[in-house]
Write an enzyme that holds these catalytic residues in place. Structure first.
Site, PDB file in Angstrom:
ATOM      1  N   LYS A 104       0.860  -1.191   0.058  1.00  0.00           N
ATOM      2  CA  LYS A 104      -0.218  -0.077  -0.061  1.00  0.00           C
ATOM      3  C   LYS A 104       0.769   1.245   0.312  1.00  0.00           C
ATOM      4  CE  LYS A 104      -4.555   0.997   0.422  1.00  0.00           C
ATOM      5  NZ  LYS A 104      -5.625   0.097  -0.071  1.00  0.00           N
TER       6      LYS A 104
HETATM    7  N1  GLU Z   1      -7.351   0.135  -3.019  1.00  0.00           N
HETATM    8  C1  GLU Z   1      -8.360  -0.982  -3.231  1.00  0.00           C
HETATM    9  C2  GLU Z   1      -8.126  -2.065  -1.969  1.00  0.00           C
HETATM   10  O1  GLU Z   1      -8.070  -1.498  -1.067  1.00  0.00           O
HETATM   11  C3  GLU Z   1      -7.711  -1.621  -4.630  1.00  0.00           C
HETATM   12  C4  GLU Z   1      -6.317  -2.278  -4.637  1.00  0.00           C
HETATM   13  C5  GLU Z   1      -5.893  -2.780  -5.787  1.00  0.00           C
HETATM   14  O2  GLU Z   1      -6.641  -3.093  -6.932  1.00  0.00           O
HETATM   15  O3  GLU Z   1      -4.785  -3.201  -5.944  1.00  0.00           O
HETATM   16  O4  GLU Z   1      -8.510  -2.976  -2.010  1.00  0.00           O
END
Ligand code: GLU
Length: 416
Positions: A104
């Site tokens: 993240k």
């Molecule tokens: N931000 C989204 C989540 O928390 C998508 C993450 C992604 O597609 O890599 O799942």
């Protein structure tokens, strides 16, 4: 003590491992992100004044594949939050059984305070700063709170300029024209709709009454799809400014149109719809409550009073550990974030696979495959909850933990 989502993650992890009889040494590594990068991002603003922003990228685990996870632009971003969000991605990808680890990123900024050109500069500088970490085989960012397809397009372009050729597979959630997948924008909301459908079937809810906290990408699309595809009543929805409520169901088409124009719900008016606060929204009597905003919304005092039968977590980490205990004692079932909101990353996986093969799918195929993956993951978690007689959150953690510790065993520790 201040709210620390990463410590919360570790707490739930310990509990899941204890229930499943997984020894500490088999999962200890998951309490330590593999890499944490902090970056400083100087941006010359439109008025010529320099501002330096703080950013992060955390790679929690690459045990099951390249790291995967979004990038958040929000004024409250901090390292503990990014670590927790990265860890949740590892678990989310394991639950839906896609070949990724978790990561993240985040920048501490309120994106609404920047112009488009300032956002572009910030994003390109952030991309350059995290460049050594990311890549289609290493770590693949995507949108999250405060970012969108345009953010991903800039990231993809910056990475591609450095590589000297187009590398669409470095990020997902891009616009279609630069390698995005059909169905990706709606994917998280579609996943929530599928979970709502499965929940309604399981509990025989019929035409369920649904309340949604949050009207961003996830909240608004969940509302639309639950209303259009399932025919359920959306009785309340809110944004940062507050919520609207109508006991026999809002006119979701009208609300969706209104939200598209980027206006706040505090200024919305329709016959029979009344205004409520965000807290009141969480307490509304309904079949399914969908928190689709930020972390730590359903706290202990809220959990004591909330009026929903079932919670489907669209946001990441909306329920505190203390609140979870209360909900359990009140018999309110919680379909946890790492299962319920996995639709986004599942279609990210499809996008990435399409990019790597330079072969693009029809939207119907994307949606059909997504449905299949979510239905299977839902079944796995429900079955696990029955086997161990635990909450769905613990069952989701156990399901993921088993897959992760199995991968760790097979790979071994380098060097030995
Ligand atoms: N931000 C989204 C989540 O928390 C998508 C993450 C992604 O597609 O890599 O799942």
């Amino acid at each position: 003590m201040a709210y620390n989502p990463f410590l919360n993650f570790c707490k739930v992890l310990d509990e899941a491992a204890a229930v499943a009889g997984i020894p500490k040494e088999d999962y200890e590594v998951l309490k330590h992100p593999e890499r944490e990068l902090k970056v400083a991002l100087p941006v010359v603003k439109d008025d010529g004044i320099l501002e330096v922003f703080e950013g992060y990228r955390v790679q929690h685990s690459s045990l099951r594949g390249p790291c995967k996870g979004g990038i958040r632009y929000h004024q409250d971003v901090n390292i503990d939050e990014v670590k927790a969000l990265a860890a949740w991605m590892t678990f989310k990808c394991a639950i839906v059984n896609i070949p990724y680890g978790g990561g993240k990123g985040g920048v501490k900024v309120d994106p609404h305070t920047l112009s488009k050109s300032e956002l572009e500069k910030l994003t390109r500088r952030y991309a350059a700063a995290i460049l050594p970490l990311i890549g289609p085989q290493k770590d693949i960012p995507a949108p999250d709170v405060g970012t969108n397809a345009q953010t991903m397009d800039w990231l993809m372009d910056t990475y591609s300029m450095m590589a000297g050729h187009a590398v669409p597979g470095v990020v997902t959630g891009k616009d279609i024209e630069v390698g995005g997948s059909l169905g990706r924008t709606e994917a998280t909301g579609r996943g929530i709709m599928i979970i709502a459908r499965l929940v309604a079937e399981k509990y025989g809810l019929g035409r369920a009454k649904v309340a949604i906290q949050g009207a961003g990408n996830v909240g608004s699309i969940s509302a639309r799809l639950i209303y259009e595809d399932l025919g359920f009543d959306i009785i309340a929805i809110s944004d940062v400014s507050g919520g609207i409520y109508k006991a026999d169901g809002l006119d979701v088409k009208d609300v969706s149109e209104y939200l598209k124009s980027k206006r706040l719900l505090k200024d919305y008016s329709a016959p029979g719809a009344r205004h409520i606060t965000n807290e009141e929204l969480l307490l509304v009597d309904c079949d399914i409550l969908i928190p689709a905003a930020l972390e730590n919304q359903i706290t202990a005092p809220i959990a004591e009073k909330l009026g929903a039968k079932i919670i489907v977590e669209a946001a990441n980490g909306p329920t505190s550990v203390e609140a979870d205990e209360i909900l359990k004692s009140r018999g309110i079932e919680v379909y946890p974030d790492i299962l319920a909101n996995a639709g986004g990353v599942v279609v990210s996986y499809f996008e990435w696979a399409q990019n790597l093969q330079s072969l693009y799918w029809e939207e119907d195929d994307v949606n059909r495959m997504l449905d299949k993956v979510i239905v299977r993951a839902f079944g796995d978690v429900v079955k696990c909850a029955g086997e161990y007689n635990v909450t769905l959150r613990l069952a989701a953690y156990i399901t993921a933990l088993k897959r992760l510790t199995e991968a760790a065993k097979l790979r071994g520790i380098f060097p030995r």
